[in-house]
Design a protein around this motif. Structure first.
Motif, PDB file in Angstrom:
ATOM      1  N   GLY A 110      48.027  16.429 112.548  1.00 38.68           N
ATOM      2  CA  GLY A 110      47.270  17.594 112.130  1.00 38.68           C
ATOM      3  C   GLY A 110      45.775  17.355 112.031  1.00 38.68           C
ATOM      4  O   GLY A 110      44.994  18.321 111.981  1.00 38.68           O
ATOM      5  N   ASP A 111      45.345  16.085 112.018  1.00 38.16           N
ATOM      6  CA  ASP A 111      43.915  15.790 111.930  1.00 38.16           C
ATOM      7  C   ASP A 111      43.200  16.135 113.228  1.00 38.16           C
ATOM      8  O   ASP A 111      43.790  16.141 114.319  1.00 38.16           O
ATOM      9  CB  ASP A 111      43.691  14.314 111.616  1.00 38.16           C
ATOM     10  CG  ASP A 111      43.895  14.003 110.145  1.00 38.16           C
ATOM     11  OD1 ASP A 111      44.068  14.947 109.355  1.00 38.16           O
ATOM     12  OD2 ASP A 111      43.895  12.808 109.791  1.00 38.16           O
ATOM     13  N   VAL A 112      41.913  16.394 113.095  1.00 37.92           N
ATOM     14  CA  VAL A 112      41.057  16.662 114.252  1.00 37.92           C
ATOM     15  C   VAL A 112      40.237  15.412 114.548  1.00 37.92           C
ATOM     16  O   VAL A 112      39.577  14.863 113.662  1.00 37.92           O
ATOM     17  CB  VAL A 112      40.114  17.852 113.991  1.00 37.92           C
ATOM     18  CG1 VAL A 112      39.151  18.031 115.169  1.00 37.92           C
ATOM     19  CG2 VAL A 112      40.911  19.127 113.759  1.00 37.92           C
ATOM     20  N   LEU A 113      40.295  14.944 115.792  1.00 39.94           N
ATOM     21  CA  LEU A 113      39.511  13.804 116.237  1.00 39.94           C
ATOM     22  C   LEU A 113      38.628  14.231 117.405  1.00 39.94           C
ATOM     23  O   LEU A 113      38.917  15.215 118.086  1.00 39.94           O
ATOM     24  CB  LEU A 113      40.426  12.653 116.673  1.00 39.94           C
ATOM     25  CG  LEU A 113      41.456  12.159 115.648  1.00 39.94           C
ATOM     26  CD1 LEU A 113      42.338  11.075 116.261  1.00 39.94           C
ATOM     27  CD2 LEU A 113      40.775  11.644 114.398  1.00 39.94           C
ATOM     28  N   TYR A 114      37.570  13.474 117.629  1.00 37.89           N
ATOM     29  CA  TYR A 114      36.633  13.799 118.712  1.00 37.89           C
ATOM     30  C   TYR A 114      36.505  12.619 119.671  1.00 37.89           C
ATOM     31  O   TYR A 114      36.518  11.461 119.247  1.00 37.89           O
ATOM     32  CB  TYR A 114      35.256  14.144 118.139  1.00 37.89           C
ATOM     33  CG  TYR A 114      35.259  15.355 117.242  1.00 37.89           C
ATOM     34  CD1 TYR A 114      35.067  16.630 117.755  1.00 37.89           C
ATOM     35  CD2 TYR A 114      35.483  15.215 115.872  1.00 37.89           C
ATOM     36  CE1 TYR A 114      35.083  17.744 116.928  1.00 37.89           C
ATOM     37  CE2 TYR A 114      35.503  16.319 115.036  1.00 37.89           C
ATOM     38  CZ  TYR A 114      35.305  17.581 115.571  1.00 37.89           C
ATOM     39  OH  TYR A 114      35.335  18.683 114.734  1.00 37.89           O
ATOM     40  N   PHE A 143      33.021  13.931 126.814  1.00 38.71           N
ATOM     41  CA  PHE A 143      32.455  13.514 125.533  1.00 38.71           C
ATOM     42  C   PHE A 143      32.411  14.708 124.578  1.00 38.71           C
ATOM     43  O   PHE A 143      32.028  15.813 124.948  1.00 38.71           O
ATOM     44  CB  PHE A 143      31.036  12.970 125.721  1.00 38.71           C
ATOM     45  CG  PHE A 143      30.344  12.624 124.426  1.00 38.71           C
ATOM     46  CD1 PHE A 143      30.514  11.379 123.863  1.00 38.71           C
ATOM     47  CD2 PHE A 143      29.544  13.557 123.776  1.00 38.71           C
ATOM     48  CE1 PHE A 143      29.890  11.051 122.660  1.00 38.71           C
ATOM     49  CE2 PHE A 143      28.919  13.243 122.577  1.00 38.71           C
ATOM     50  CZ  PHE A 143      29.087  11.984 122.021  1.00 38.71           C
ATOM     51  N   GLY A 144      32.834  14.479 123.334  1.00 35.04           N
ATOM     52  CA  GLY A 144      32.784  15.528 122.327  1.00 35.04           C
ATOM     53  C   GLY A 144      34.005  16.422 122.266  1.00 35.04           C
ATOM     54  O   GLY A 144      34.087  17.296 121.391  1.00 35.04           O
ATOM     55  N   GLU A 145      34.971  16.219 123.169  1.00 38.41           N
ATOM     56  CA  GLU A 145      36.166  17.053 123.185  1.00 38.41           C
ATOM     57  C   GLU A 145      36.897  16.966 121.845  1.00 38.41           C
ATOM     58  O   GLU A 145      37.154  15.892 121.318  1.00 38.41           O
ATOM     59  CB  GLU A 145      37.102  16.609 124.306  1.00 38.41           C
ATOM     60  CG  GLU A 145      38.396  17.381 124.395  1.00 38.41           C
ATOM     61  CD  GLU A 145      38.275  18.708 125.135  1.00 38.41           C
ATOM     62  OE1 GLU A 145      39.271  19.435 125.207  1.00 38.41           O
ATOM     63  OE2 GLU A 145      37.182  18.990 125.664  1.00 38.41           O
ATOM     64  N   ARG A 146      37.263  18.124 121.293  1.00 39.63           N
ATOM     65  CA  ARG A 146      38.010  18.169 120.036  1.00 39.63           C
ATOM     66  C   ARG A 146      39.496  18.066 120.329  1.00 39.63           C
ATOM     67  O   ARG A 146      40.026  18.796 121.167  1.00 39.63           O
ATOM     68  CB  ARG A 146      37.704  19.461 119.278  1.00 39.63           C
ATOM     69  CG  ARG A 146      38.324  19.506 117.893  1.00 39.63           C
ATOM     70  CD  ARG A 146      37.799  20.644 117.074  1.00 39.63           C
ATOM     71  NE  ARG A 146      38.173  21.932 117.638  1.00 39.63           N
ATOM     72  CZ  ARG A 146      38.080  23.084 116.964  1.00 39.63           C
ATOM     73  NH1 ARG A 146      37.609  23.082 115.719  1.00 39.63           N
ATOM     74  NH2 ARG A 146      38.446  24.216 117.540  1.00 39.63           N
ATOM     75  N   LEU A 147      40.174  17.162 119.606  1.00 44.02           N
ATOM     76  CA  LEU A 147      41.588  16.889 119.851  1.00 44.02           C
ATOM     77  C   LEU A 147      42.369  16.986 118.547  1.00 44.02           C
ATOM     78  O   LEU A 147      41.885  16.582 117.483  1.00 44.02           O
ATOM     79  CB  LEU A 147      41.756  15.488 120.444  1.00 44.02           C
ATOM     80  CG  LEU A 147      40.978  15.203 121.734  1.00 44.02           C
ATOM     81  CD1 LEU A 147      41.019  13.721 122.056  1.00 44.02           C
ATOM     82  CD2 LEU A 147      41.525  16.029 122.890  1.00 44.02           C
TER      83      LEU A 147
END
Length: 253
Positions: free
Chosen positions: A27-31, A56-60
């Motif tokens: 559930g966490d958001v990583l970049y 670069f910078g993509e939200r996952l």
């Protein structure tokens, strides 16, 4: 010095632990912090089919529960042996980014596996400068001091502490400058990625020579780079409850 350390311990204790790639969960958001991009794969291994390349910078979004099962590492900087003008050897063992494969979902809905060594909870707009820290983090204490010219021309020192546990220490004169940035609860690898964003030339070891060449040192707790104009160090800080990375930029004329 004791008062400064006591103050640091207090602000760390009251600060939420918003950083540290090592503590993420489903559930966490990583970049993505790898430039130009990382591969999103069907299976958790480097030989698996590539679904797409994430910029670069993509939200996952983390979508799996059994985390940190599939180890992986990348040789970010290759080992090298050099010799100076008097034939003394210099051995740099290289620098590896270690981590795990993690299953993620992209903003566009694609699902697959990526190597988490290049991921971070730090947003991709993070900058190593006072302007960014002042805008993003609440300043809790600041002090500055100018020194007499008899000591050093136009020399001054400034220290700023922030509510999230960060601090900046600046020491400058006409001839030399030091900037210390402490970011709590991030890894050495994340510190390296921050430096790489602000100083991309540090990876020019194999592409330059002479005075322009970048020299490296690494001992598990500190990674440093030195050029003819600047020295950069990324150091793990652990003092009682204080944990994080201090990044130091030192420049001279």
């Amino acid at each position: 010095m004791k008062k400064t350390l006591k103050f640091l311990i207090i602000i760390i204790l009251i600060s939420p632990k918003t950083f540290a790639i090592g503590t993420y969960k489903k559930g966490d958001v990583l970049y993505n912090w790898k430039n130009p991009g990382i591969n999103l794969r069907i299976k958790p291994n480097e030989k698996s089919e590539i679904i797409t390349i994430l910029p670069f910078g993509e939200r996952l979004f983390v979508v799996e529960e059994n985390l940190k099962k599939n180890k992986f590492s990348i040789q970010e900087i290759a080992p090298v042996v050099k010799y100076d003008s008097i034939n003394e050897g210099f051995n740099f063992r290289g620098f590896q980014i270690k981590g795990f494969w993690v299953k993620v979902k992209t903003n566009s809905g694609e699902t697959g596996y990526v190597f988490d060594g290049y991921l971070s909870k730090l947003k991709p707009d993070f900058e190593l400068n006072e302007t960014y820290f002042d805008a993003k983090f609440k300043l809790t204490k600041s002090s500055s001091k100018k020194f007499p010219k008899s000591i050093s021309d136009n020399a001054y020192s400034k220290t700023s502490f922030y509510k999230n546990g960060s601090y900046i220490i600046q020491n400058r004169s006409d001839y030399v400058g030091h900037e210390h940035f402490f970011i709590p609860n991030i890894s050495l690898e994340e510190g390296y990625l921050l430096v790489l964003k602000s100083r991309p030339y540090v990876l020019q070891l194999h592409k330059s020579s002479g005075d322009n060449q970048t020299n490296y040192q690494y001992d598990a707790k500190e990674l440093s780079f030195t050029t003819s104009l600047e020295a950069i160090s990324i150091t793990k800080i652990t003092y009682k409850s204080i944990k994080g990375i201090e990044i130091v930029f030192e420049g001279w004329d």
